[in-house]
Design an enzyme around this catalytic site. Structure first.
Site, PDB file in Angstrom:
ATOM      1  N   HIS A 127    -117.053  67.176 -15.069  1.00  0.00           N
ATOM      2  CA  HIS A 127    -115.586  67.121 -14.973  1.00  0.00           C
ATOM      3  C   HIS A 127    -115.171  65.678 -15.261  1.00  0.00           C
ATOM      4  O   HIS A 127    -115.916  64.745 -14.969  1.00  0.00           O
ATOM      5  CB  HIS A 127    -115.213  67.519 -13.546  1.00  0.00           C
ATOM      6  CG  HIS A 127    -113.758  67.675 -13.269  1.00  0.00           C
ATOM      7  ND1 HIS A 127    -112.928  66.600 -13.072  1.00  0.00           N
ATOM      8  CD2 HIS A 127    -112.981  68.780 -13.137  1.00  0.00           C
ATOM      9  CE1 HIS A 127    -111.691  67.040 -12.820  1.00  0.00           C
ATOM     10  NE2 HIS A 127    -111.705  68.359 -12.853  1.00  0.00           N
ATOM     11  N   ASP A 204    -121.552  65.643  -7.494  1.00  0.00           N
ATOM     12  CA  ASP A 204    -120.179  66.159  -7.473  1.00  0.00           C
ATOM     13  C   ASP A 204    -120.280  67.604  -6.978  1.00  0.00           C
ATOM     14  O   ASP A 204    -120.689  68.496  -7.717  1.00  0.00           O
ATOM     15  CB  ASP A 204    -119.584  66.089  -8.880  1.00  0.00           C
ATOM     16  CG  ASP A 204    -118.198  66.730  -8.952  1.00  0.00           C
ATOM     17  OD1 ASP A 204    -117.781  67.385  -7.976  1.00  0.00           O
ATOM     18  OD2 ASP A 204    -117.547  66.598 -10.011  1.00  0.00           O
ATOM     19  N   GLN A 207    -117.424  72.082  -6.730  1.00  0.00           N
ATOM     20  CA  GLN A 207    -117.536  73.523  -6.971  1.00  0.00           C
ATOM     21  C   GLN A 207    -118.723  74.126  -6.240  1.00  0.00           C
ATOM     22  O   GLN A 207    -119.071  75.288  -6.476  1.00  0.00           O
ATOM     23  CB  GLN A 207    -117.668  73.808  -8.483  1.00  0.00           C
ATOM     24  CG  GLN A 207    -116.489  73.333  -9.315  1.00  0.00           C
ATOM     25  CD  GLN A 207    -115.202  74.122  -9.039  1.00  0.00           C
ATOM     26  OE1 GLN A 207    -115.217  75.176  -8.400  1.00  0.00           O
ATOM     27  NE2 GLN A 207    -114.082  73.613  -9.519  1.00  0.00           N
ATOM     28  N   LYS A 230    -110.306  73.166  -2.395  1.00  0.00           N
ATOM     29  CA  LYS A 230    -111.096  74.166  -3.111  1.00  0.00           C
ATOM     30  C   LYS A 230    -111.916  75.010  -2.144  1.00  0.00           C
ATOM     31  O   LYS A 230    -112.742  75.820  -2.542  1.00  0.00           O
ATOM     32  CB  LYS A 230    -112.021  73.487  -4.124  1.00  0.00           C
ATOM     33  CG  LYS A 230    -111.255  72.852  -5.296  1.00  0.00           C
ATOM     34  CD  LYS A 230    -112.207  72.240  -6.294  1.00  0.00           C
ATOM     35  CE  LYS A 230    -111.515  71.260  -7.222  1.00  0.00           C
ATOM     36  NZ  LYS A 230    -110.755  71.904  -8.284  1.00  0.00           N
ATOM     37  N   CYS A 369    -110.376  69.922 -17.696  1.00  0.00           N
ATOM     38  CA  CYS A 369    -110.842  68.556 -17.401  1.00  0.00           C
ATOM     39  C   CYS A 369    -112.311  68.365 -17.798  1.00  0.00           C
ATOM     40  O   CYS A 369    -113.067  67.679 -17.094  1.00  0.00           O
ATOM     41  CB  CYS A 369    -110.660  68.185 -15.931  1.00  0.00           C
ATOM     42  SG  CYS A 369    -108.950  68.239 -15.403  1.00  0.00           S
TER      43      CYS A 369
HETATM   44  N1  PMP Z   1    -115.302  67.841 -10.024  1.00  0.00           N
HETATM   45  C1  PMP Z   1    -115.285  69.141 -10.305  1.00  0.00           C
HETATM   46  C2  PMP Z   1    -116.552  69.811 -10.719  1.00  0.00           C
HETATM   47  C3  PMP Z   1    -114.087  69.858 -10.191  1.00  0.00           C
HETATM   48  O1  PMP Z   1    -114.069  71.166 -10.478  1.00  0.00           O
HETATM   49  C4  PMP Z   1    -112.922  69.193  -9.766  1.00  0.00           C
HETATM   50  C5  PMP Z   1    -111.602  69.934  -9.628  1.00  0.00           C
HETATM   51  N2  PMP Z   1    -111.281  70.711 -10.749  1.00  0.00           N
HETATM   52  C6  PMP Z   1    -113.000  67.836  -9.481  1.00  0.00           C
HETATM   53  C7  PMP Z   1    -114.198  67.189  -9.619  1.00  0.00           C
HETATM   54  C8  PMP Z   1    -111.796  67.065  -9.026  1.00  0.00           C
HETATM   55  O2  PMP Z   1    -111.366  67.500  -7.793  1.00  0.00           O
HETATM   56  P1  PMP Z   1    -109.965  67.013  -7.190  1.00  0.00           P
HETATM   57  O3  PMP Z   1    -108.944  67.293  -8.249  1.00  0.00           O
HETATM   58  O4  PMP Z   1    -109.786  67.848  -5.977  1.00  0.00           O
HETATM   59  O5  PMP Z   1    -110.104  65.562  -6.903  1.00  0.00           O
END
Ligand code: PMP
Length: 413
Positions: A127, A204, A207, A230, A369
């Protein structure tokens, strides 16, 4: 109908929003859980109760109300500690979310440990939240960012890992589960190899923590980042777990109130963990809401949630395969969690999402993203359905039926 270890109908009533209808009168089919999940009544109630009965600022009160709020905020830290198996509660830092957690590490750890010529190893499926902070850290320090490639199937190509890792590798930052492909990465073997060259490892887990058990005491990583929103919790709260000795050796990220022991006109002395990394008024009520979310998830059990999502993913794969004309991204369901990204041949992913929206089905379209990943897959965008404990096989059927309708409509044109 396929069967699952978990009956989502037992829980759907806890989520008022699942009963709302779209502006066109269609019942909501919510399949955008990788973007954010919904909250059960227990979480919303915890937020309301706090504001109505227990709310003041934390850690600075000499009055009973502040003590009460502080207790609840610190209980939330204990709940996170238990959830992820952290040895020490002060290793749990509350942030605003995964993005801030990773930025904290990239900035603070990067400043302390990265030197020109050092290497930061990421993967092609990250991401942007786990790419951009490292590009920024590299620009500041003279380090270089490198990437573990993926195969055409959408799993990490670990055959190149031995070549990529060297004494220059100072950081390996990898997602536990891809937010696009759904791929569950083999963290243990990556971490073992990263450790053999002395690298620090960040996971990270945005997910993964909401969907799969994760035990930091066994994982072998140094940092783990995830977001409350999430995992049924409020927005505005996330977690950075880090090894205490590493966090101790890093400079504070943000400066301000709460993160100091003493301030003089000449300088400051930082506070102990976790305050050192919690400058300013922290996300008090979101953290208390997250505590309620963790309690809710605990009662169901993450293993059952994962099995349920896997059953939904399997069902989606089977139904899309029967339908034809749909390219599914990522590996077979057995290597995935509850994320099904796809491209309908000859139809732009945004058009798919818009036509599905007309049917009340909420999915996401775009690059999610993950632009480098989409480039690697040879596409600019995809459509993504992502599941959680309250989704049903009927939700998946609605999704596939609506995609079939989209194909028919656009073919007629
Ligand atoms: N890493 C991953 C794998 C994600 O899916 C996301 C959210 N789409 C993020 C980071 C960022 O999370 P946040 O927007 O809650 O900071």
């Amino acid at each position: 109908m396929p069967v699952s270890v978990l009956d989502p109908e037992r829980y759907r009533g806890d989520f008022a929003i699942l009963s709302v209808s779209s502006p066109r009168g269609k019942p909501l089919v919510y399949l955008d859980n990788a973007a954010t999940t919904q909250r059960p009544r227990a979480v919303i109630q915890a937020i309301v109760d706090t504001y109505e009965h227990h709310y003041a600022n934390v850690h600075r009160g000499i009055h009973w109300l502040s003590d009460r709020t502080t207790d609840l905020y610190e209980q939330a830290r204990d709940a996170v500690q238990r959830l992820i198996g952290a040895e020490r509660r002060e290793e749990v830092i509350f942030t605003r979310g995964t993005t801030e957690s990773i930025n904290l590490v990239a900035r603070s750890w990067g400043e302390a440990f990265l030197r020109p010529g050092d290497e930061i190893l990421l993967t092609e499926m990250e991401h942007h939240a786990n790419i951009v902070p490292w590009h920024q850290a590299a620009a500041r320090t003279g380090a270089k960012v490198r990437f573990i490639p993926i195969t055409d199937e959408g799993v990490l190509d670990l055959s190149s890992l031995d070549q990529l890792l060297s004494a220059r590798t100072k950081m390996v930052a990898v997602t536990a589960v891809s937010n696009v492909l759904g791929t569950v990465n083999p963290l243990e073997s990556i971490i073992t190899k990263a450790k053999s060259v002395g690298a620090t490892v960040l996971v990270d887990a945005a997910q993964s923590v909401p969907h799969l058990p994760l035990d930091v005491s066994r994982l072998g990583a140094d940092f783990v980042a995830f977001s409350g929103h999430k995992m049924l919790g409020p927005t505005g709260v996330g977690v950075l777990w880090g090894r205490a000795e590493l966090l101790d050796s890093m400079p504070p990220f943000l400066g301000g109130g709460s993160m100091i022991r003493r301030v003089t006109l000449e300088g400051f002395e930082p506070a102990e963990l976790p305050s050192k990394f919690e400058a300013g008024t922290p996300p008090i009520v979101p953290a208390i809401g997250l505590d309620a979310a963790i309690e809710y998830l605990d009662a169901i059990g993450l293993p059952a949630i994962h099995q349920h999502e896997l059953a939904l993913t399997r069902h989606a794969h089977e139904r899309f395969a029967e339908l034809g004309g749909v390219r599914l991204l990522g590996p077979a369901p057995e290597q995935k969690s509850g994320v099904v990204s796809f491209v309908v041949e000859g139809v732009h992913p945004h058009d798919v999402a818009q036509l599905l929206d007309g049917e009340g089905i909420a999915i996401r379209a775009g690059h999610h993203c993950a632009m480098p990943l989409h480039k690697r897959l040879g596409i600019v965008a995809s459509s993504r359905a992502s599941f959680y404990l309250y989704n049903t096989f009927a939700d998946v059927d609605h999704l596939v039926d609506a995609v079939a309708q989209t194909q028919r409509r656009l073919r007629r044109k």
